[in-house]
Design a protein around this motif. Structure first.
Motif, PDB file in Angstrom:
ATOM      1  N   THR A   1      -1.261 -15.595 116.052  1.00 13.99           N
ATOM      2  CA  THR A   1       0.072 -15.809 115.485  1.00 13.99           C
ATOM      3  C   THR A   1       1.125 -16.104 116.553  1.00 13.99           C
ATOM      4  OG1 THR A   1       0.699 -13.455 115.584  1.00 13.99           O
ATOM      5  CG2 THR A   1      -0.519 -14.193 113.633  1.00 13.99           C
TER       6      THR A   1
ATOM      7  N   GLU B   1       3.456 -23.687 112.401  1.00 12.82           N
ATOM      8  CA  GLU B   1       4.079 -22.435 111.981  1.00 12.82           C
ATOM      9  C   GLU B   1       3.885 -22.209 110.481  1.00 12.82           C
ATOM     10  OE1 GLU B   1       8.363 -20.103 112.413  1.00 12.82           O
ATOM     11  OE2 GLU B   1       8.227 -22.246 112.832  1.00 12.82           O
TER      12      GLU B   1
ATOM     13  N   CYS C   1       0.349 -21.175 109.837  1.00 14.22           N
ATOM     14  CA  CYS C   1       0.149 -19.795 110.279  1.00 14.22           C
ATOM     15  C   CYS C   1       0.711 -18.816 109.249  1.00 14.22           C
ATOM     16  CB  CYS C   1       0.810 -19.586 111.637  1.00 14.22           C
ATOM     17  SG  CYS C   1       0.597 -17.913 112.309  1.00 14.22           S
ATOM     18  N   GLU C   2       1.899 -19.080 108.748  1.00 11.71           N
ATOM     19  CA  GLU C   2       2.508 -18.205 107.756  1.00 11.71           C
ATOM     20  C   GLU C   2       1.651 -18.149 106.495  1.00 11.71           C
ATOM     21  OE1 GLU C   2       5.063 -16.124 107.902  1.00 11.71           O
ATOM     22  OE2 GLU C   2       5.150 -16.627 110.038  1.00 11.71           O
TER      23      GLU C   2
ATOM     24  N   LYS D   1      -1.250 -15.914 107.172  1.00  8.81           N
ATOM     25  CA  LYS D   1      -0.853 -14.501 107.164  1.00  8.81           C
ATOM     26  C   LYS D   1      -0.802 -13.969 105.731  1.00  8.81           C
ATOM     27  CE  LYS D   1       2.146 -14.567 111.292  1.00  8.81           C
ATOM     28  NZ  LYS D   1       3.553 -14.444 111.731  1.00  8.81           N
TER      29      LYS D   1
ATOM     30  N   GLU E   1      -7.266 -17.547 107.260  1.00  9.89           N
ATOM     31  CA  GLU E   1      -7.172 -17.244 108.694  1.00  9.89           C
ATOM     32  C   GLU E   1      -8.205 -18.005 109.505  1.00  9.89           C
ATOM     33  OE1 GLU E   1      -8.021 -13.628 111.830  1.00  9.89           O
ATOM     34  OE2 GLU E   1      -7.293 -13.079 109.830  1.00  9.89           O
TER      35      GLU E   1
END
Length: 534
Positions: free
Chosen positions: A251, A273, A276-277, A280, A286
């Motif tokens: 992250t 980004e 990645c969010e 999460k 993932e």
């Protein structure tokens, strides 16, 4: 300052080689006369990004004493959206039109025709957008072929699903997304001897990390790492790997920058980004983020066993020293045509001793070769190395396995054998007739969760010794875990990417070892501290 003015020759240059700046400049200048073909970059000149220019200068500028290129294989592993296809297309066109090779044969290879066509279409558009090349090239779009008329050379698309095995006289091969190759056949045909008649053939392999650690791509990935880390030496092989280390925080934007050398150029940091969010919020994404955005080799969608921790438990297991010791077996018969596993677990004899593991595997002898081709797994190699046994015929011979277990019973004090209660009833009865205590074990959350969690705990604490058995390791690496609302877990055969029979057998044997230990069935680790919650 331009990259070529501050170029630092690769550390993989041989002592007898040298950097020819003119050759490197020529390759760079040729490529930079081409144009981008897609999106906001379409129509703009192909100005090489520093990491791309480094590769071009290394591969085409480092030459041997005779003036020919030192490197004939370049392995480029990098995350998605870094400009792989454009670079691969540019290299293919340079080999076709700029290398001065008469009747050059350049091939673009991928897992299927659609994938192989991606680089070809970019190359074809680059030709159309360059007047000098467009005059000299003939594009046969339906055949996925480009002819370069001045040297009577061609660039042809091939795929793993359809190709000829004979007649290649290769000057260049561009493999796109090597990790998607279903087996090693096309790779071997294209790289093993097909370029021997050429003075400086080039095999340009470019890919994102994959998921299959038994693939030709992972084999090449490991070779690249060995060369980069000084464990192996091959002057003809040029390795480049951009990616996050296994222990990096996925992250962390700094990790993104390390893994993505084109970040902010071909892909915006906002896109990474956002991905990645999303990962999460949805743990199932993932591994996809790690593989595609950070170039990490991962297995299936929901990871369970951290393989670096499992590998750290590859302590030697001396089977002779264990003779006479109390142990417990786990038997996963699977189907008669599939992998069958029997695992012995020896509980510790003292506080500082680990749980020792002895695994055994069987497959039908007559289907071994077919299984290698179908599953893309090196069963044949494991069989030659003694890690897998074969039984006569085209199905698993249970009588052979029963006799083998009987012989193990003469060497070891096998207290109990756990088995899937939906397994082969006849074999269970035969084992009982031999004097073994055979215990049925359900495969649901209630039965499987405690020993599965305990296996993880023992692995993390390095309190299990498995000797690095490759088939068991493969099974452990394949495990996909299912979780119920109460937090119980179990290995899921349906969702796991490959075979996990050895892992199931290990978990069942471990359950009996944890419950019974060295003594009678009076107390267990579960009784001492309760069920482990992870």
């Amino acid at each position: 300052m331009r990259e070529k003015d501050r170029y630092v020759p690769t550390r993989f240059m041989a002592e007898t080689s040298h950097y020819d700046k003119d050759k490197a400049d020529y390759a760079v200048n040729f490529i930079q006369l081409l144009s981008h073909t897609k999106g906001t970059w379409a129509g703009k000149k192909f100005e090489l990004i520093p990491w791309q220019e480094q590769i071009i200068r290394d591969v085409f500028g480092v030459v041997k004493e005779n003036g020919y290129r030192q490197f004939n294989t370049a392995y480029i592993e990098i995350p998605k959206k870094q400009g792989k296809s454009e670079l691969a297309a540019a290299v293919a066109l340079f080999l076709l039109c700029g290398d001065g090779e008469q009747r050059a044969e350049i091939y673009g290879c991928a897992a299927d025709r659609a994938q192989a066509s991606i680089v070809f279409e970019v190359a074809a558009d680059m030709v159309r957008m360059c007047p000098a090349l467009n005059r000299r090239c003939k594009i046969l779009a339906s055949q996925k072929r480009i002819h370069y008329l001045p040297t009577n050379s061609f660039y042809q698309v091939l795929s793993a699903e359809a190709y000829s095995k004979h007649g290649f006289n290769i000057h260049g091969v561009v493999f796109d997304e090597l990790h998607t190759q279903p087996n090693r056949k096309l790779f071997d045909v294209m790289t093993k001897g097909s370029g021997d008649a050429r003075m400086q053939p080039l095999y340009f392999l470019i890919t994102t990390a994959g998921t299959d650690t038994n693939s030709i791509c992972y084999e090449t990935h490991e070779k690249a790492l060995d060369i980069m880390n000084g464990r192996k030496h091959d002057e003809t092989f040029y390795p480049v790997i951009y990616g996050a280390d296994i222990n990096d925080d996925w992250t962390d934007p700094e990790v993104w920058k390390k893994a993505n050398p084109s970040l902010g150029i071909t892909v915006g940091i906002d896109k990474v980004e956002a991905a990645c969010e999303s990962a999460k919020q949805n743990p199932g994404e993932e591994n996809s983020f790690r593989q595609l955005r950070l170039n990490q080799w991962v297995k299936q969608v929901v990871r369970w066993m951290p393989m670096e921790k499992w590998d750290a438990c590859a302590f030697p297991v001396n089977s002779e020293a264990l003779e006479g010791r109390v142990c417990y077996g786990g038997l996963d018969l699977s189907s008669t045509t599939d992998l069958t596993a029997f695992v012995l677990v020896f509980p510790p004899g003292s506080e500082d001793e680990p749980y020792y593991v002895l695994p055994y595997f069987w497959v039908p002898e007559e289907t071994l070769e077919l299984r290698v081709k179908r599953d893309h797994v090196p069963y044949d190699i494991w069989e030659r190395q003694g890690f897998i046994k074969t039984t006569e015929g085209n199905v698993v011979h249970y009588g052979f396995i029963e006799q083998f277990i009987a012989e193990l019973g003469e060497k070891y004090n096998i207290r109990e054998i756990a088995f899937d209660r939906w397994g082969a009833v006849q074999m269970v009865q035969n084992l009982e007739g031999m004097g073994f205590t055979v215990v049925p074990m359900g495969q649901g959350f209630v039965s499987m969760s405690p020993p599965t969690k305990e296996l993880m705990k023992l692995t993390l604490e390095k309190k299990i010794a498995h000797g690095g058995h490759p088939v068991l390791r493969w099974n452990m690496d394949n495990i996909c875990i299912r979780t119920d609302p109460a937090g119980n877990i179990k290995a899921d055969k349906a969702k796991s990417t490959e075979k996990i029979d050895g892992a199931i057998a290990l978990i069942m044997a471990l359950d009996r070892a944890l419950r019974c230990g060295q003594g009678e069935v009076t107390e267990s680790v579960y009784d001492e501290r309760g069920i482990l919650f992870i």
